[in-house]
Design a protein around this motif. Structure first.
Motif, mmCIF file in Angstrom:
data_model
loop_
_atom_site.group_PDB
_atom_site.id
_atom_site.type_symbol
_atom_site.label_atom_id
_atom_site.label_comp_id
_atom_site.label_asym_id
_atom_site.label_seq_id
_atom_site.Cartn_x
_atom_site.Cartn_y
_atom_site.Cartn_z
ATOM 1 N N THR A 263 -52.422 -83.288 3.707
ATOM 2 C CA THR A 263 -53.301 -82.744 2.666
ATOM 3 C C THR A 263 -53.600 -83.766 1.565
ATOM 4 N N ARG A 264 -52.699 -84.741 1.404
ATOM 5 C CA ARG A 264 -52.938 -85.798 0.407
ATOM 6 C C ARG A 264 -52.443 -87.128 0.941
ATOM 7 N N ILE A 265 -53.200 -88.162 0.644
ATOM 8 C CA ILE A 265 -52.824 -89.524 1.035
ATOM 9 C C ILE A 265 -52.807 -90.368 -0.237
ATOM 10 N N TYR A 266 -51.648 -90.935 -0.544
ATOM 11 C CA TYR A 266 -51.518 -91.846 -1.683
ATOM 12 C C TYR A 266 -51.340 -93.255 -1.123
ATOM 13 N N ALA A 267 -52.303 -94.124 -1.358
ATOM 14 C CA ALA A 267 -52.256 -95.487 -0.812
ATOM 15 C C ALA A 267 -52.185 -96.496 -1.957
ATOM 16 N N VAL A 268 -51.053 -97.168 -2.078
ATOM 17 C CA VAL A 268 -50.873 -98.170 -3.136
ATOM 18 C C VAL A 268 -51.051 -99.557 -2.523
ATOM 19 N N ALA A 269 -52.120 -100.247 -2.931
ATOM 20 C CA ALA A 269 -52.416 -101.575 -2.391
ATOM 21 C C ALA A 269 -52.306 -102.677 -3.442
ATOM 22 N N ASN A 270 -52.194 -102.289 -4.708
ATOM 23 C CA ASN A 270 -52.044 -103.284 -5.770
ATOM 24 C C ASN A 270 -50.779 -104.104 -5.494
ATOM 25 N N PRO A 271 -50.912 -105.402 -5.193
ATOM 26 C CA PRO A 271 -49.740 -106.188 -4.804
ATOM 27 C C PRO A 271 -48.639 -106.237 -5.866
ATOM 28 N N ARG A 272 -49.006 -106.050 -7.125
ATOM 29 C CA ARG A 272 -48.000 -106.053 -8.196
ATOM 30 C C ARG A 272 -47.070 -104.848 -8.103
ATOM 31 N N LYS A 273 -47.505 -103.816 -7.359
ATOM 32 C CA LYS A 273 -46.689 -102.610 -7.211
ATOM 33 C C LYS A 273 -45.960 -102.563 -5.867
ATOM 34 N N LEU A 274 -46.021 -103.639 -5.114
ATOM 35 C CA LEU A 274 -45.420 -103.629 -3.770
ATOM 36 C C LEU A 274 -44.216 -104.564 -3.675
ATOM 37 N N THR A 275 -43.568 -104.787 -4.801
ATOM 38 C CA THR A 275 -42.456 -105.746 -4.830
ATOM 39 C C THR A 275 -41.108 -105.105 -4.548
ATOM 40 N N ARG A 276 -41.077 -103.752 -4.429
ATOM 41 C CA ARG A 276 -39.785 -103.059 -4.252
ATOM 42 C C ARG A 276 -39.656 -102.435 -2.864
ATOM 43 N N LEU A 277 -40.233 -103.090 -1.857
ATOM 44 C CA LEU A 277 -40.261 -102.502 -0.523
ATOM 45 C C LEU A 277 -39.361 -103.219 0.480
ATOM 46 N N ASP A 278 -38.527 -104.129 0.018
ATOM 47 C CA ASP A 278 -37.653 -104.856 0.937
ATOM 48 C C ASP A 278 -36.188 -104.461 0.807
ATOM 49 N N GLU A 279 -35.816 -103.945 -0.354
ATOM 50 C CA GLU A 279 -34.420 -103.566 -0.614
ATOM 51 C C GLU A 279 -34.389 -102.141 -1.135
ATOM 52 N N PRO A 280 -33.646 -101.236 -0.470
ATOM 53 C CA PRO A 280 -33.621 -99.843 -0.939
ATOM 54 C C PRO A 280 -33.142 -99.722 -2.386
ATOM 55 N N ALA A 281 -33.868 -98.932 -3.156
ATOM 56 C CA ALA A 281 -33.483 -98.699 -4.562
ATOM 57 C C ALA A 281 -32.260 -97.782 -4.605
ATOM 58 N N GLU A 282 -31.380 -98.030 -5.554
ATOM 59 C CA GLU A 282 -30.204 -97.175 -5.757
ATOM 60 C C GLU A 282 -30.583 -96.080 -6.745
ATOM 61 N N LEU A 283 -30.734 -94.870 -6.214
ATOM 62 C CA LEU A 283 -31.094 -93.732 -7.055
ATOM 63 C C LEU A 283 -29.922 -92.758 -7.128
ATOM 64 N N ALA A 284 -29.784 -92.090 -8.252
ATOM 65 C CA ALA A 284 -28.650 -91.151 -8.406
ATOM 66 C C ALA A 284 -28.984 -90.134 -9.479
ATOM 67 N N ARG A 285 -28.297 -88.986 -9.402
ATOM 68 C CA ARG A 285 -28.434 -87.960 -10.448
ATOM 69 C C ARG A 285 -27.092 -87.759 -11.122
#
Length: 285
Positions: A263-285
């Motif tokens: 129903t929705r497609i979000y496509a991020v192509a701005n190269p400045r926003k694609l720098t965090r795709l090689d190492e999983p982010a550590e997220l926590a609550r």
């Protein structure tokens, strides 16, 4: 030796900042600024280090959010959050996964800075109203009102249908298979008739300057025989998603799935926003 509270809670603090800002780079800056402030504090005088650190990060993030709001007004084309590579186990915390999804972060962009801070701290991190009040410099009664308005605002805009991760994964695979082959009919079958495509090129790479509505238009935009498409399934922001290359240009693609269709497609192509795709982010609550 006791672990430094800041180190112990760093993943949590990054998650708070990222959910408030929608930008990993800015979240990292906020965490670093908060570390410098923590370094000047006598930990023995802090009754609840976790709450203290969240307050510190919240204040820094609010300052930055007000600056970013002005900057985003001048952004070229559509602005989307910065995608994060995440490990599959982030999805096991359903509330966390939903709160960091591109769809939810996009909804949070429609809140004002204070409303966003209150919503994130209350709904995602379950902070008491009194602690939120201290973090944002307002009364607890005011925070309750802000929280109610923010909840109603988000509820009216968030995707309502929940799907299992296995169904999400299956639909992502079908969508990517159709994208690779460029088959118009296959794309039409995997997308809902009222699908919306939102692309973020930031004025740096070509992207649709406004949302594209309807399966026919979206399929014609995506199904072109004159280009080479490579696509792999990855976990982005707590859900199955895709890394795509079209004629060598990379993009991160997140999909909202309802009733077995996109129903929705979000496509991020701005190269400045694609720098965090090689190492999983550590997220926590």
């Amino acid at each position: 030796m006791t672990e430094n509270p800041f180190v112990a809670h760093r993943s949590l603090l990054f998650t708070v900042a990222y959910e408030m800002l929608g930008s990993a780079a800015d979240a990292e800056d906020v965490v670093q600024e908060s570390w410098l402030r923590w370094a000047d504090v006598d930990p023995s005088q802090v009754r609840d280090p976790r709450a203290y650190l969240i307050r510190t990060v919240t204040r820094q993030a609010l300052n930055r959010l007000r600056t970013l709001s002005r900057r985003r007004e001048d952004y070229v084309g559509e602005w989307l959050p910065e995608p994060l590579l995440t490990s599959p186990d982030v999805a096991e915390d359903v509330e966390l996964a939903e709160s960091v999804s591109i769809a939810m972060l996009t909804v949070l962009e429609t809140l004002g800075p204070t409303e966003r801070a209150v919503f994130v701290l209350r709904e995602v991190f379950d902070m008491p109203y009194g602690e939120i009040a201290e973090a944002i410099g307002k009364s607890a009664a005011t925070v309750r009102q802000i929280a109610r308005r923010a909840r109603e605002h988000v509820a009216a805009r968030r995707p309502r249908v929940e799907v299992s991760r296995s169904e999400q994964h299956a639909v992502v695979e079908r969508f990517l298979a159709a994208l690779r082959t460029g088959q118009l009919q296959e794309l039409l079958e995997v997308m809902a008739p009222d699908v919306v495509l939102i692309a973020d090129g930031g004025g740096v790479v070509p992207a649709a300057p406004a949302p594209v509505h309807g399966a026919e238009l979206v399929a014609k935009l995506l199904a072109r025989a004159d280009r080479v498409v490579a696509a792999t399934t990855v976990w982005l922001n707590g859900a199955p998603a895709a890394r795509v290359e079209i004629d060598g240009e990379p993009a991160a693609v997140s999909l909202v799935v309802e009733n077995g269709r996109v129903t929705r497609i979000y496509a991020v192509a701005n190269p400045r926003k694609l720098t965090r795709l090689d190492e999983p982010a550590e997220l926590a609550r």
